[in-house]
Design a protein around this motif. Structure first.
Motif, PDB file in Angstrom:
ATOM      1  N   ARG A  27       0.836  -1.203   0.000  1.00  0.00           N
ATOM      2  CA  ARG A  27       0.000   0.000   0.000  1.00  0.00           C
ATOM      3  C   ARG A  27       0.873   1.256   0.000  1.00  0.00           C
ATOM      4  NH1 ARG A  27      -2.762   3.932   3.024  1.00  0.00           N
ATOM      5  NH2 ARG A  27      -4.820   4.331   2.133  1.00  0.00           N
ATOM      6  N   GLU A  28       1.852   1.264   0.871  1.00  0.00           N
ATOM      7  CA  GLU A  28       2.728   2.430   0.936  1.00  0.00           C
ATOM      8  C   GLU A  28       3.510   2.612  -0.356  1.00  0.00           C
ATOM      9  OE1 GLU A  28       2.157   0.336   3.436  1.00  0.00           O
ATOM     10  OE2 GLU A  28       1.078   1.793   4.648  1.00  0.00           O
ATOM     11  N   ARG A  29       3.959   1.497  -0.933  1.00  0.00           N
ATOM     12  CA  ARG A  29       4.684   1.601  -2.210  1.00  0.00           C
ATOM     13  C   ARG A  29       3.761   2.105  -3.307  1.00  0.00           C
ATOM     14  NH1 ARG A  29       7.086  -3.674  -3.713  1.00  0.00           N
ATOM     15  NH2 ARG A  29       5.577  -4.612  -2.326  1.00  0.00           N
ATOM     16  N   ALA A  30       2.507   1.617  -3.318  1.00  0.00           N
ATOM     17  CA  ALA A  30       1.552   2.070  -4.338  1.00  0.00           C
ATOM     18  C   ALA A  30       1.252   3.554  -4.186  1.00  0.00           C
ATOM     19  CB  ALA A  30       0.261   1.254  -4.240  1.00  0.00           C
ATOM     20  N   LEU A  31       1.118   4.020  -2.954  1.00  0.00           N
ATOM     21  CA  LEU A  31       0.832   5.441  -2.728  1.00  0.00           C
ATOM     22  C   LEU A  31       2.002   6.327  -3.124  1.00  0.00           C
ATOM     23  CD1 LEU A  31      -1.059   5.245   0.684  1.00  0.00           C
ATOM     24  CD2 LEU A  31      -2.027   5.710  -1.579  1.00  0.00           C
ATOM     25  N   LYS A  32       3.200   5.766  -3.133  1.00  0.00           N
ATOM     26  CA  LYS A  32       4.367   6.549  -3.547  1.00  0.00           C
ATOM     27  C   LYS A  32       4.475   6.673  -5.065  1.00  0.00           C
ATOM     28  CE  LYS A  32       7.347   5.808   0.431  1.00  0.00           C
ATOM     29  NZ  LYS A  32       8.586   5.186   0.914  1.00  0.00           N
ATOM     30  N   HIS A  63      -6.184  -1.939  -5.014  1.00  0.00           N
ATOM     31  CA  HIS A  63      -6.864  -3.090  -5.609  1.00  0.00           C
ATOM     32  C   HIS A  63      -5.849  -3.867  -6.437  1.00  0.00           C
ATOM     33  CE1 HIS A  63      -9.803  -5.541  -7.600  1.00  0.00           C
ATOM     34  NE2 HIS A  63      -9.431  -5.093  -8.777  1.00  0.00           N
ATOM     35  N   HIS A  64      -5.809  -5.187  -6.226  1.00  0.00           N
ATOM     36  CA  HIS A  64      -4.953  -6.047  -7.042  1.00  0.00           C
ATOM     37  C   HIS A  64      -5.747  -6.462  -8.273  1.00  0.00           C
ATOM     38  CE1 HIS A  64      -2.779  -6.262  -3.244  1.00  0.00           C
ATOM     39  NE2 HIS A  64      -1.736  -6.621  -3.961  1.00  0.00           N
ATOM     40  N   ARG A  65      -5.271  -6.086  -9.420  1.00  0.00           N
ATOM     41  CA  ARG A  65      -6.014  -6.333 -10.659  1.00  0.00           C
ATOM     42  C   ARG A  65      -6.251  -7.809 -10.915  1.00  0.00           C
ATOM     43  NH1 ARG A  65      -2.927  -1.723 -14.143  1.00  0.00           N
ATOM     44  NH2 ARG A  65      -4.125   0.013 -13.287  1.00  0.00           N
ATOM     45  N   ASP A  66      -5.286  -8.650 -10.550  1.00  0.00           N
ATOM     46  CA  ASP A  66      -5.468 -10.086 -10.764  1.00  0.00           C
ATOM     47  C   ASP A  66      -6.018 -10.781  -9.518  1.00  0.00           C
ATOM     48  OD1 ASP A  66      -3.322 -10.199  -9.025  1.00  0.00           O
ATOM     49  OD2 ASP A  66      -2.015 -11.331 -10.386  1.00  0.00           O
ATOM     50  N   PRO A 104      -0.698   8.204  -8.597  1.00  0.00           N
ATOM     51  CA  PRO A 104      -1.379   9.433  -8.150  1.00  0.00           C
ATOM     52  C   PRO A 104      -2.528   9.090  -7.208  1.00  0.00           C
ATOM     53  CG  PRO A 104      -1.902   8.957 -10.441  1.00  0.00           C
ATOM     54  CD  PRO A 104      -0.870   7.961 -10.025  1.00  0.00           C
ATOM     55  N   TRP A 105      -2.788   9.961  -6.260  1.00  0.00           N
ATOM     56  CA  TRP A 105      -3.824   9.732  -5.247  1.00  0.00           C
ATOM     57  C   TRP A 105      -5.206  10.055  -5.813  1.00  0.00           C
ATOM     58  CZ3 TRP A 105      -1.415  12.211  -0.249  1.00  0.00           C
ATOM     59  CH2 TRP A 105      -0.275  11.492   0.099  1.00  0.00           C
ATOM     60  N   ILE A 106      -5.594   9.306  -6.823  1.00  0.00           N
ATOM     61  CA  ILE A 106      -6.872   9.485  -7.515  1.00  0.00           C
ATOM     62  C   ILE A 106      -7.495   8.110  -7.710  1.00  0.00           C
ATOM     63  CG2 ILE A 106      -7.966  10.246  -9.668  1.00  0.00           C
ATOM     64  CD1 ILE A 106      -5.642  12.221  -9.985  1.00  0.00           C
ATOM     65  N   CYS A 107      -8.789   7.999  -7.441  1.00  0.00           N
ATOM     66  CA  CYS A 107      -9.482   6.732  -7.646  1.00  0.00           C
ATOM     67  C   CYS A 107      -9.477   6.408  -9.141  1.00  0.00           C
ATOM     68  CB  CYS A 107     -10.916   6.805  -7.116  1.00  0.00           C
ATOM     69  SG  CYS A 107     -11.873   5.307  -7.444  1.00  0.00           S
ATOM     70  N   GLY A 108      -9.091   5.190  -9.465  1.00  0.00           N
ATOM     71  CA  GLY A 108      -9.014   4.761 -10.853  1.00  0.00           C
ATOM     72  C   GLY A 108     -10.361   4.593 -11.528  1.00  0.00           C
ATOM     73  N   ARG A 109     -11.464   4.645 -10.783  1.00  0.00           N
ATOM     74  CA  ARG A 109     -12.785   4.479 -11.367  1.00  0.00           C
ATOM     75  C   ARG A 109     -13.561   5.783 -11.390  1.00  0.00           C
ATOM     76  NH1 ARG A 109     -13.336  -1.230 -11.402  1.00  0.00           N
ATOM     77  NH2 ARG A 109     -11.264  -1.721 -12.143  1.00  0.00           N
ATOM     78  N   GLU A 132      -4.077  -0.974  -8.536  1.00  0.00           N
ATOM     79  CA  GLU A 132      -4.924   0.130  -8.972  1.00  0.00           C
ATOM     80  C   GLU A 132      -5.473   0.769  -7.706  1.00  0.00           C
ATOM     81  OE1 GLU A 132      -8.585   0.755 -12.090  1.00  0.00           O
ATOM     82  OE2 GLU A 132      -8.415  -1.166 -11.082  1.00  0.00           O
ATOM     83  N   LEU A 133      -5.328   2.080  -7.579  1.00  0.00           N
ATOM     84  CA  LEU A 133      -5.864   2.767  -6.415  1.00  0.00           C
ATOM     85  C   LEU A 133      -7.352   3.037  -6.644  1.00  0.00           C
ATOM     86  CD1 LEU A 133      -3.026   5.308  -5.546  1.00  0.00           C
ATOM     87  CD2 LEU A 133      -3.509   3.089  -4.517  1.00  0.00           C
TER      88      LEU A 133
END
Length: 120
Positions: free
Chosen positions: A28-33, A57-60, A36-41, A74-75
């Motif tokens: 989570r921390e790596r993804a936030l780094k 969210h893990h796509r797979d 961008p802090w925007i919802c993908g949907r 995906e955030l």
């Protein structure tokens, strides 16, 4: 008033820093780094104040698949994340009738015309 135990306080601070470093290594921390802090949907933007509502969210759908480039992440806001998982469950066929259940044969209005005609 007692004097503080400096050794104990130093251990607490060191443990808190170690825990923070471990969290930063989490996906989570790596993804936030890197994302961008925007919802993908829904494209809702997030700040430090509401960042707790942004999830990874893990796509797979494999939480062990965490590539360093974030290609499986995906955030999503908590609402879109819940919706995404609900769609996966629904697409798996939840709620469909099993093949072993026979079709319904009861016809509740079969004699309706005769009953209505009989009242005239």
């Amino acid at each position: 008033m007692s004097t503080p135990d400096h050794d104990r306080l130093d251990r607490i601070v060191a443990e808190a820093r170690r825990a923070r470093d471990e969290r930063e290594q989490g996906y989570r921390e790596r993804a936030l780094k890197i994302l961008p802090w925007i919802c993908g949907r829904c494209a809702r933007e997030f700040t430090r104040e509401n960042l707790h509502q942004l999830t990874v969210h893990h796509r797979d759908h494999n939480h062990d698949n965490n590539p360093a480039d974030g290609s499986n992440w995906e955030l999503l806001c908590v609402y879109c994340h819940e919706n995404e998982h609900a769609r996966v469950i629904d697409s798996a066929g939840r709620g469909s009738a099993p093949d072993s259940v026979p079709p319904a044969t009861h016809q509740p209005f079969a004699d309706l015309r005769a009953r209505l005609n009989g009242k005239d």
